[in-house]
Design an enzyme around this catalytic site. Structure first.
Site, short mmCIF file in Angstrom:
data_model
loop_
_atom_site.label_atom_id
_atom_site.label_comp_id
_atom_site.label_asym_id
_atom_site.label_seq_id
_atom_site.Cartn_x
_atom_site.Cartn_y
_atom_site.Cartn_z
N LYS A 177 0.88 -1.17 0.00
CA LYS A 177 0.00 0.00 0.00
C LYS A 177 0.91 1.22 0.00
O LYS A 177 1.60 1.50 0.99
CB LYS A 177 -0.90 -0.01 1.23
CG LYS A 177 -1.94 1.09 1.23
CD LYS A 177 -2.93 0.89 2.37
CE LYS A 177 -4.13 1.81 2.24
NZ LYS A 177 -3.78 3.23 2.34
N ARG B 261 -8.44 12.04 -6.24
CA ARG B 261 -9.60 11.33 -5.73
C ARG B 261 -10.68 12.29 -5.22
O ARG B 261 -11.86 12.02 -5.39
CB ARG B 261 -9.18 10.39 -4.60
CG ARG B 261 -10.36 9.61 -4.06
CD ARG B 261 -9.95 8.49 -3.15
NE ARG B 261 -9.38 8.98 -1.90
CZ ARG B 261 -9.14 8.21 -0.85
NH1 ARG B 261 -9.38 6.93 -0.93
NH2 ARG B 261 -8.64 8.71 0.24
S1 IVH Z 1 -6.70 -0.27 -4.31
C1 IVH Z 1 -11.24 0.04 -4.61
N1 IVH Z 1 -4.12 -0.61 -4.06
O1 IVH Z 1 -5.07 3.46 -0.44
C2 IVH Z 1 -9.85 -0.03 -4.12
N2 IVH Z 1 -5.09 1.33 -3.10
O2 IVH Z 1 -7.20 3.40 1.56
C3 IVH Z 1 -8.96 0.99 -4.71
N3 IVH Z 1 -3.48 2.84 -2.05
O3 IVH Z 1 -7.41 5.34 -2.23
C4 IVH Z 1 -7.69 1.12 -4.04
N4 IVH Z 1 -1.68 1.64 -2.52
O4 IVH Z 1 -4.90 5.91 -2.49
C5 IVH Z 1 -5.17 0.17 -3.77
N5 IVH Z 1 -1.84 -0.99 -3.98
C6 IVH Z 1 -2.89 -0.23 -3.70
C7 IVH Z 1 -2.75 0.99 -3.01
C8 IVH Z 1 -3.89 1.73 -2.71
C9 IVH Z 1 -2.14 2.76 -1.96
C10 IVH Z 1 -4.27 3.92 -1.51
C11 IVH Z 1 -5.20 4.54 -2.50
C12 IVH Z 1 -6.56 4.31 -1.95
C13 IVH Z 1 -6.28 4.17 -0.49
C14 IVH Z 1 -7.38 3.39 0.19
#
Ligand code: IVH
Length: 706
Positions: free
Chosen positions: A130, A151
């Site tokens: 993440k 976003r």
């Molecule tokens: S998936 C519907 N993958 O975390 C899911 N998010 O807390 C979409 N983020 O808004 C997000 N790394 O800014 C996803 N490998 C990753 C990510 C990630 C960072 C952030 C992103 C998201 C937030 C959610």
């Protein structure tokens, strides 16, 4: 900060719960605004998560009290007025959090239950870091970038297209065969190194420095002037998508591979697993590696790999049921700066150290943090009494990132950097000037060996692992013996070797001390005896001459061969003897700074006295002079890949003994590369330059043939 007086959720009555939900909605909204709109959070992520969790817990107990403006329904914060708005055709969602391995097991069980997936049917899940940045949605039509939007609140974002175009990881045109409409989503971030460099530049220009890479990346992307964004080293990882006219794959992993084919950078640590325990193993591996990664991450995201299953799972409020973010324990925390103390190092460098109210950062209790120097304190603007943000990255000394303005108490006091060393001598603190006449940021106590702090640090260095390496005599014991007043004191290196014989009753005295018994006291004396015979290079290194590290000490030892020759040359140089100076200057890797330091060291009567006494106690082993007539003399050799018959250090020492120079990197000047299995870029470079490459066995054959 966590409020200790909070009533536990299970004890709240209806009225209290309603009031608490109202309070939490307001507090969370405020923190959301600080984080998303101002890029300047005032609480740590963990504290924020705790507020959200409390809100969730209360809503779960009192579903009827859930507010229309409930924080659990919101993602991010309302957009700022300065950018044009863009409505996301498919909302940009948030992720639910897991904080423990069990939370992740629960997540997988929930997914299985929802899908009625039997135990025997595998559930494939992806795991990927993440990234701690900010998410961005990129819309491509017919392969061309149409717009980039932040976003925002998840539904409407800000149009930052001009800025996004300055990021080299974001292609203006997609490669390969992309669908007619392809919205690519991912994270904009800044590497730790680029962040540090930017801050250095800002500081040098007398400008405001930034708190962390995430806020800097966010601030950089949301600049009205895109030339500012262009000057910031922003990067982008693609990991998701929005509207797509024709899906290139039916799995999460396949989609990410497609994004890569379209020209995006995707995260190399992403992998697919078929069982939760493997998933967790991957999480813990990433957690271990975290400090070494070039960028900040705050957890691992798991996603159901099968897109048909994702569709069936759908969403709960604003988060997908098919994904979860497994957060790392917080590595930043807030605490009170209780005091600033001054520490004096071996070379007299004076370092301010922050004494903190103990706080757990990333699972470790932190009580001290370095403040580096007076400029750093000024840069941070911290005062004693402030609430500060502490960060602990890997094994490095914790750092203070900043303080929280709103929490500054009225009686916060400014720290005055002392003009004298805190030692009883109160010697003046001096700043050195470098060759170009600039003042160094480092302040030093000018007392040298007369300063008890420096002496203590010198002793710690003297006994350290790469110097005399005396078992049972480390930093703690040096502190203990240095302050002794019963005849067992160690104030100079020679004192270590007179300890046992100084007084008939030394052993009796020592074994009656707390911490020492008959056996451990005898053991210490034995360990000291063992080190009475010492290789010349260790001795030179142990003296703690400035700029003389291990490798310089080795060069000096090998060149002069024995203590007498080295001492004679050093004393001559100290007296200004030119030929002696030139001789030392001719040595590889020995330059003016080293020679000046040697000269200063040997012209100091204190040091000479200390050395005379010490040498009287020791047997110094001669150094093996390098052979000057072997086939390897004067050659530069690089060892790469894994070696099976010797360690890398041993290989280097062997080459040096044979008169060669062992180098860590391949250049046109390299004469020979010894490559073991797994050799990579160095081997490739050697081949490119046409340098001779041999394997380990051939190396040994040649050495034996000498
Ligand atoms: S998936 C519907 N993958 O975390 C899911 N998010 O807390 C979409 N983020 O808004 C997000 N790394 O800014 C996803 N490998 C990753 C990510 C990630 C960072 C952030 C992103 C998201 C937030 C959610």
């Amino acid at each position: 900060m966590a409020d200790n007086k909070l009533t536990p959720v299970e004890k709240l009555n209806q009225d209290e719960a309603a009031a608490e939900l109202a309070r939490l909605a307001a507090v969370i909204a405020e923190h959301d605004a600080r984080y998303h709109r101002e890029d300047a959070p005032t609480i740590s992520d963990a504290e924020y998560d705790a507020l959200k969790q409390r809100n969730f817990a209360i809503e779960a107990r009192f579903p009827d009290l859930k507010r229309a403006d409930s924080p659990s329904e919101k993602v991010g914060a309302a957009v700022s007025e300065k950018f044009e708005k863009i409505r996301h055709r498919i909302p940009m969602l948030s992720l639910d959090n897991a904080f423990s391995d069990d939370d992740v097991r629960d997540f997988a069980a929930r997914v299985r239950r929802f899908l009625k997936l039997g135990e025997d049917i595998p559930l494939r899940l992806t795991a990927e870091p993440k990234i701690d940045g900010l998410s961005l949605s990129l819309r491509y039509e017919e392969g061309a970038l149409v717009y980039a939007a932040t976003r925002g609140d998840g539904t409407t974002g800000e149009n930052v297209t001009a800025n996004a175009r300055t990021i080299s990881d974001i292609p203006n045109r997609l490669k390969g065969n992309p669908p007619a409409v392809m919205e690519v989503r991912g994270e904009v971030y800044m590497t730790k190194e680029d962040f540090a460099e930017l801050n250095e530049r800002q500081a040098a220009a007398g400008k405001q420095t930034y708190v962390n890479p995430r806020n800097t990346a966010a601030g950089s992307l949301r600049q009205l002037d895109s030339s500012i964004t262009a000057g910031r080293a922003l990067k982008f990882f693609a990991y998701a998508w929005g509207e797509v006219s024709d899906m290139p794959s039916d799995t999460q992993m396949g989609m990410v591979e497609a994004l890569q084919e379209f020209g995006f950078v995707t995260n190399p640590l992403m992998a697919v697993f078929e069982n939760v325990e493997e998933l967790l193993e991957h999480y813990h591996a990433i957690e271990m590696e975290r400090g070494e990664l070039a960028y900040d991450i705050d957890g691992v995201v798991y996603k159901v790999d099968d897109l048909k299953l994702q569709e069936r799972l759908g969403f709960v409020s604003r988060s997908p049921r098919w994904a979860i973010a497994h957060k790392f324990p917080a590595e930043k925390a807030m605490t009170t700066l209780n005091a600033i103390d001054i520490q004096v190092g071996r070379t007299g460098a004076i370092t301010p150290v922050a004494r903190l109210e103990p706080v757990t950062v990333g699972g470790v209790v932190v009580e001290n943090a370095t403040l580096h120097n007076a400029e750093e304190i000024e840069r941070l603007g911290v005062k004693i009494g402030d609430t500060v943000i502490v960060q602990r990255a890997g094994d490095v000394i914790p750092q203070i990132l900043g303080f929280v303005e709103e929490k500054r108490p009225e009686d916060a006091t400014e720290f005055a950097f002392p003009a004298t060393c805190p030692c009883p001598l109160e010697t003046p603190v001096v700043r050195e000037t470098n060759a170009s006449g600039e003042e160094s940021v480092v302040r030093r106590c000018s007392g040298e060996f007369a300063c008890p702090f420096q002496r203590k640090e010198h002793l710690k260095h003297f006994v350290s692992r790469r110097a005399f390496d005396i078992e049972g005599l480390g930093d703690k014991q040096i502190e203990y013996f240095f302050d002794d007043e019963s005849g067992l004191e160690i104030r100079t290196p020679a004192d270590i070797f007179t300890l046992a014989k100084r007084d008939e009753s030394a052993l009796t005295k020592l074994k009656n001390r707390d911490g020492y018994g008959e056996v451990s006291a005898q053991k210490l004396f034995d360990a000291i005896e063992e080190r009475r015979t010492i290789p010349l290079e260790r001795l030179i290194y142990a003296l703690g001459i400035r700029h003389v590290g291990e490798s310089t000490a080795r060069t000096l030892a090998r060149s002069y061969g024995d203590w007498g020759a080295f001492e004679e040359a050093s004393l001559k140089i100290a007296e200004g003897d030119e030929p002696a100076r030139e001789e030392m200057d001719a040595l590889e890797d020995v330059g003016g700074a080293v020679i000046d330091a040697v000269a200063r060291y040997f012209s100091e009567p204190h040091n000479r006295d200390m050395i005379d006494k010490l040498i009287g106690e020791l047997t110094v082993e001669e150094a093996e002079k390098p052979q000057s007539d072997t086939a390897f003399s004067g050659k530069t050799i690089v060892f790469t890949g894994s070696l099976e018959r010797m360690s890398r250090d041993e290989a280097k020492a062997m080459a040096e003994r044979l008169g060669a120079k062992a180098s860590g990197s391949v250049s046109k000047k390299t004469d020979l590369v010894v490559a073991g299995p797994g050799a990579g870029s160095k081997l490739a470079k050697a081949q490119e330059f046409g340098i001779e490459v041999i394997d380990e066995d051939e190396w040994f054959r040649r050495v034996e043939a000498l």
